[in-house]
Design an enzyme around this catalytic site. Structure first.
Site, PDB file in Angstrom:
ATOM      1  CG  ASP A   1       0.897   2.979   7.776  1.00 15.43           C
ATOM      2  OD1 ASP A   1       0.659   2.239   6.800  1.00 15.43           O
ATOM      3  OD2 ASP A   1      -0.001   3.555   8.408  1.00 15.43           O
ATOM      4  CG  HIS A   2       2.518  -1.597   3.748  1.00 11.07           C
ATOM      5  ND1 HIS A   2       1.893  -2.261   4.757  1.00 11.07           N
ATOM      6  CD2 HIS A   2       1.701  -1.684   2.687  1.00 11.07           C
ATOM      7  CE1 HIS A   2       0.759  -2.736   4.323  1.00 11.07           C
ATOM      8  NE2 HIS A   2       0.605  -2.413   3.058  1.00 11.07           N
TER       9      HIS A   2
ATOM     10  CG  HIS B   1      -2.857   1.037   6.461  1.00 11.98           C
ATOM     11  ND1 HIS B   1      -1.535   1.163   6.751  1.00 11.98           N
ATOM     12  CD2 HIS B   1      -3.081  -0.290   6.316  1.00 11.98           C
ATOM     13  CE1 HIS B   1      -0.980  -0.035   6.782  1.00 11.98           C
ATOM     14  NE2 HIS B   1      -1.905  -0.923   6.523  1.00 11.98           N
TER      15      HIS B   1
END
Lengths: 359, 510
Positions: free
Chosen positions: B199-200, B262
């Site tokens: 999950d960047h 996110h």
């Protein structure tokens, strides 16, 4: 030199002859306020103060070096340019913002002050500089042209001293000076930073668990270096000696080559520091390590990184490139400024070992 | 120091900013795709530039297109030049790409995997030692289980004496059932410690800083609870539309695109208890506890706690823009939400009764990602007099983008003879306080995966716990016919979202 920090900037400038520190400080506050009023995106950067003491006639060279540090500019730089015979203070101040900053993002303002001082001011330079540094920020002192009386005066203000052990022609004196300063401030030595990629790679080579015992078996270290970079080479060996607990003693110099033996627990370590006259950039050119167990590692500067050459116990050779861009001298200075906000506790022991090895 | 200590620890790493990473061969599945070109390859270049890659590093691309090693090398070089955050140093770029290999094959082509194995073995042979292997699945999500299964069948899931790891891009499933099935499939080949679900957002410095902010400052933690905090708003808004991503977006929608991953991660960072230490499992254990404490909505409660909407045509930044249904590639009867908002409650001692509002959307007034923590008002405000302006409780805002920083709104006296007050902001901006540029999230995450540090990656139970919260909403929305509520492009979002707010709460202006 004023305001010229190496990027396209929009400056606000003030200057005054025969001025006082409080007038300079007031001018800085006004400039910051004016600049922010003109462009709300302009905001003061608050990272660290950099105090530079230079000979006025060499201030251009220092300007060039500061110009190259890229994004690692101090938020407030105060240059004290020493002019022979000067008895009063002249000063200029400027606030710079990247001219092409994103209009929707904050644009940090960088502050630059140039104070022309005379030799008579140096013993109490702190009284001039103190009102000019931003309180509560770390203050870094860099005095590349010596001026020990100015350094002594400013040590109470500075938490960090930036120096380059390569600046002194005598390696032993350079290391002594650095060691003396470690008692008063945190020292960032550019000569030490030049050895960082080499230290990282030696650490990586011996990091696999099966290779760690070989650290105890290092029997030979050869460092090739620029003729003016003997201090960097000694610091690299000093680092190995301090981390691996070798007994150190003075090495011997002959025809420019420094050599001798150190003592590890199980065997002697032959040390050789060889200048490379044809090397154009200062710093280190290569490193060779050999172990009593038959491993041999050679690292050389090369295009795109360090060229590694490794031979293991059974004699099989391997070569490869360890990727990494050269930072160049401006990059080293920038790195020095960045390191002022960090702490590396391995420098002082390495320096102590290097000092005992100095020929 | 004893020799035993030397064998256990490497004394040379002390004081180094960058710790050694074991030599690695990285294989990118989907190596010619958009993510690889825009993010992964430039991230690898920047790591190489900084000397951060492992001592021996090799790159293998796998994709369907018929390419030679040279052609892939050229494509990679071009992508790096186009998308790198710094101008590449030609010598480093050349050295990085010199040894690049390419394996042609569709991901379900079982013959491609033994070929890949041969390339990986050849790198080991060349190095004279087995190298760690990292597989990066940068493909459409339907290929994740296929690739993992084929890696397993080809015997590439483990390698004697070294670590084999697998990075899986988002989305990790589109429903709870899919996420569970994908976990089952992946865990049949790899162990959990080998898997790195990306999950960047977690790689962003400001998200990581939230833990430092909360747990390194004594100022905030004493008030970080139901006694002092009125509510929390988490916003991730975009001024852009869906661009050329209609194919992906119309299947995903705002909830799956941002909320399920996110935004719930951001919520976890705000609400988690201090971990015992910052090891991967300690941090993730605390986040999972938060997710477990959130009551999953029922079909009946979805309408009370969640709102969806679609943008209609409007004006953004002075430009007329089309509505979602008029965007290229979007079906004219699409029921996909471009806006999602919800109210969640965390049923634990710290947060009971404190609403957490989440909202995200495309084509809103501004691009911003922030967490706004609104404190309870003071019990008695003696200054509430004529002339005071905008008296409101203190609000702490942590901004992730565009301007990373923290601001605290305070009430201050307006200069003058009368005791009038108005809110002022105390601001901290990252760009003004640090010399270093934040590394790109992908640079950090790729290094962490090579190092085996999973702290910034999502664990299997974490993903499923996120889906447990979002799945009932997805089910309800998918089973409820449109038309959806709408909002004009360039505005603050649908008026319907106001109904989610409790008490005197108001949405912060985007």
């Amino acid at each position: 030199m004023e305001g010229d920090l190496g990027v396209a900037t929009a400056d606000a400038v003030w200057s005054e002859r025969d001025t006082t520190p409080s007038r300079i400080e007031e001018a800085l506050r006004d400039l910051l306020r004016e600049r922010h009023a003109e462009d709300e995106a302009s905001v003061p950067a608050r990272v660290l103060n950099l105090v530079v003491v230079v000979d006025a006639e060499w201030s251009g060279e220092i300007a060039n070096r500061l110009r190259g540090v890229g994004r690692y500019h101090a938020s407030r730089t105060i240059v004290c340019a020493v002019e022979r015979g000067r008895t009063t203070l002249d000063a200029s101040a400027s606030i710079a913002v990247d001219a092409d900053h994103d209009p929707h993002a904050p644009a940090p303002m960088r502050e630059f002050v140039m104070v022309k001082v005379g030799p008579r001011h140096l013993d109490h330079l702190d009284r001039i500089v103190d009102p000019l540094v931003v309180t509560d920020l770390a203050t870094v002192l860099w005095s590349p042209h010596g001026h020990p009386e100015a350094v002594d005066s400013l040590l109470g203000l500075a938490q960090v001293v930036l120096l380059d052990s390569l600046d002194e022609p005598d390696v032993g004196e350079a290391l002594q000076r650095a060691r003396a300063l470690t008692g008063s401030a945190y020292v960032v030595d550019l000569a030490w930073l030049r050895s960082t990629p080499w230290r990282e790679r030696v650490a990586a080579t011996f990091d696999p668990v099966n290779l760690r015992p070989d650290l105890r078996m290092i029997s030979s270290v050869t460092v090739r270096h620029h003729p003016d970079s003997g201090a960097a080479a000694l610091l690299l060996v000093g680092w190995l000696a301090s981390r691996l607990e070798w007994d150190t003693g003075a090495l011997h110099a002959r025809d420019g080559v420094v050599s001798g033996k150190l003592h590890a627990r199980r065997q002697d370590v032959a040390v050789r520091l060889e200048p490379v006259p044809q090397m154009r950039t200062i710093g280190l050119a290569g490193l060779e390590l050999e172990t009593a167990s038959g491993r041999w590692l050679r690292l050389d500067r090369g295009p795109g990184g360090l060229r590694a050459h490794y031979r293991h116990k059974r004699g099989v050779d391997r070569e490869w490139t360890i990727l990494g861009a050269s930072r160049g001298e401006p990059g080293i200075l920038g790195e020095g400024i960045r390191q002022a906000l960090l702490r590396d506790h391995t420098y002082a022991p390495a320096l102590a070992c290097a000092e005992t090895m100095a020929p | 120091m004893t020799s035993t200590t030397v064998e256990q620890e490497n004394p040379l790493t002390e004081g180094l900013e960058r710790l050694p990473v074991h030599s690695t061969t990285l294989t990118i599945f989907g190596a010619t795709g958009d993510l690889a070109k825009r993010k992964l390859l430039p991230a690898l270049y920047n790591l190489a530039h900084e000397g951060a890659l492992p001592e021996r590093f090799n790159l293998v691309g796998v994709s369907r297109g018929e390419l030679t090693d040279e052609a892939f090398r050229d494509e990679a070089t071009e992508a790096i030049k186009q998308f790198s955050r710094r101008t590449p140093d030609e010598t480093v770029l050349k050295a990085l790409t010199a040894n690049v290999r390419y394996v042609t094959g569709s991901f379900d082509d079982k013959t491609a995997y033994p070929k890949l194995g041969e390339v990986l073995d050849a790198f080991d042979e060349e190095a004279g030692q087995p190298l760690n292997r990292l597989f990066y699945l940068s493909t459409a999500p339907e290929f994740f289980p296929v690739i993992v299964e084929n890696l397993g069948e080809a015997g590439l899931g483990h390698h004697e004496g070294v670590e084999v790891r697998c990075v899986i891009e988002k989305p990790f499933g589109t429903t709870l059932a899919e996420a569970k099935e994908l976990n089952r499939s992946v865990l049949s080949v790899f162990e959990e410690r080998q898997i790195f679900r990306i999950d960047h957002y977690l790689g962003k410095e400001t998200v990581q800083n939230m833990m430092a902010f909360r747990f390194a400052n004594g100022l905030f933690e004493p008030v970080w609870n139901r006694n002092y905090i009125d509510h929390v708003q988490i916003t991730a808004s975009e001024d852009l539309g869906i661009g050329s991503r209609a194919g992906y977006y119309d299947n995903a929608g705002a909830l799956r695109d941002l909320v399920q991953n996110h935004m719930l991660q951001l919520l976890c960072h705000v609400a988690m208890e201090p971990p015992v230490d910052f090891s991967a499992d300690e941090v993730r254990d605390e986040k999972v506890k938060v997710l477990h404490a959130i009551k999953a909505p029922t079909a009946a409660s979805v309408d009370e706690m969640a709102v969806r909407a679609q943008y209609t045509k409007g004006t953004v930044g002075g430009e007329d823009v089309p509505g979602y249904l008029d965007e290229a590639g979007v079906p004219e009867d699409s029921n996909t939400e471009t806006y999602a908002a919800m109210r969640l409650e965390i049923d634990n001692w710290r947060w009971a009764g404190v609403p957490f509002y989440l909202r995200t959307g495309k084509r809103l007034a501004r691009k911003v990602t922030e967490i706004a923590v609104t404190l309870r008002p003071v019990p008695h405000l003696a200054f509430k007099q004529e002339g005071s302006v905008g008296v409101r409780p203190n609000q702490l805002v942590l901004t992730m983008q565009p301007n990373e920083g923290v601001s605290l709104s305070l009430l201050a006296k307006i200069p003058g003879t009368r005791m009038r007050i108005r809110p002022v902001n105390m601001e901290f901006l990252y760009g003004t306080a640090f010399l270093s540029q934040s590394p790109e999230a992908y640079e950090r995450l790729i290094m962490d995966a090579m190092r085996g540090d999973a702290t910034l990656f999502t664990r299997n139970d974490e993903v499923e716990a996120q889906w447990r919260i979002c799945d009932p909403i997805v089910q309800k929305w998918e089973s409820t016919p449109g038309p959806l509520p709408t909002y004009e492009a360039g505005t603050q979002g649908p008026a319907e979202a106001d109904a989610l707010l409790l008490g005197d709460a108001e949405w912060r202006a985007i």
